[in-house]
Design an enzyme around this catalytic site. Sequence first.
Site, PDB file in Angstrom:
ATOM      1  N   ALA A  37      19.777 -18.526  27.650  1.00  0.00           N
ATOM      2  CA  ALA A  37      19.133 -18.547  26.329  1.00  0.00           C
ATOM      3  C   ALA A  37      18.649 -17.139  26.019  1.00  0.00           C
ATOM      4  O   ALA A  37      18.398 -16.339  26.924  1.00  0.00           O
ATOM      5  CB  ALA A  37      17.955 -19.514  26.338  1.00  0.00           C
ATOM      6  N   LYS A  38      18.542 -16.839  24.730  1.00  0.00           N
ATOM      7  CA  LYS A  38      18.138 -15.478  24.328  1.00  0.00           C
ATOM      8  C   LYS A  38      16.633 -15.504  24.065  1.00  0.00           C
ATOM      9  O   LYS A  38      16.178 -15.738  22.937  1.00  0.00           O
ATOM     10  CB  LYS A  38      18.949 -15.056  23.096  1.00  0.00           C
ATOM     11  CG  LYS A  38      19.163 -13.548  23.017  1.00  0.00           C
ATOM     12  CD  LYS A  38      20.288 -13.204  22.083  1.00  0.00           C
ATOM     13  CE  LYS A  38      20.240 -11.757  21.649  1.00  0.00           C
ATOM     14  NZ  LYS A  38      20.396 -10.765  22.693  1.00  0.00           N
ATOM     15  N   VAL A  39      15.882 -15.292  25.110  1.00  0.00           N
ATOM     16  CA  VAL A  39      14.430 -15.406  25.079  1.00  0.00           C
ATOM     17  C   VAL A  39      13.828 -14.004  25.180  1.00  0.00           C
ATOM     18  O   VAL A  39      14.254 -13.197  26.011  1.00  0.00           O
ATOM     19  CB  VAL A  39      13.937 -16.269  26.270  1.00  0.00           C
ATOM     20  CG1 VAL A  39      12.425 -16.404  26.259  1.00  0.00           C
ATOM     21  CG2 VAL A  39      14.614 -17.642  26.251  1.00  0.00           C
TER      22      VAL A  39
END
Length: 274
Positions: free
Chosen positions: A154-156
């Site tokens: 995920a692009k966190v």
Amino acid sequence: MAAYYNENTIIYFNGEFVKAAEAKTDLYSQSLHYGYAVFEGIRSYPVNGGTKMFKGKEHYDRLRRSAEVTRIPFTYTTEQLIELTYETLRRNNLTDAYVRPIVLCSPNMSLSKGRESYLAIECWEWTNGYMSNQMKIITSSYRRPNADAFHVDAKVSGHYVNSILACQEAKDKGYDEALVLDCNGFVAESSGANIFYEENGVLYTAPKGHILPGITRATVLEICGELNIPVIEKFFTPDEMRGADAGFFCGTAAEVVALSSLDDVPFKKTGKIH
Ligand code: PMP
């Protein structure tokens, strides 16, 4: 580096279009204190006299999934997000641009899940990628976050502290970028792009599991499928990659960029594919 905004720049923020210079967020949120936010990086290009995002649906599906796995409430649909992005680009008169949507959390300093989220869509002019061609890269002393500790796919926002450390270490040592290994010592990706190398007419790239599986990476795999170029997704060490026929990074900002050397060992540049 171009300025990101000026006094005329418009962003979408929480249901309205506002001036970037006048937009406010608060200092009491998990997003600022703990990196608890999700975001995307998208390119738009001039196409046939208009403006077209590259794989907008895929990027916004990933944003929604990033919010879901991090338990940040987020109710925009992909279609709404695409429409809002084109409107933000239009209001800023931008075509060749980088689009940065970010989902921030409401004031809450505890470690509970997100209560309410705010969406900002920012964009700025982007004509000549952030990476130079023919990059000299070095194996980083930093590893990617352990996949058991984070949703690495995920692009966190918080994950990017690792990217900043790796990228800056490489630059401080005189290289263009870092090659970052996973927690087991296999090649994962760079600080902000996926990586491929070519040997004897075959492309190799790290499998999913310890990487952010890029939309550009998926596009490369798709194109290779169409062109009958063999690609093997496997775990490999920097040793296997050093001195290979060719290598490249791929990502939204990087697009596809050739590598000149890894740890000072040049790629042979005899690759047939790249
Ligand atoms: N890995 C990392 C760590 C990234 O930040 C990015 C950029 N989003 C990528 C890979 C490439 O992903 P994409 O092609 O979707 O931009």
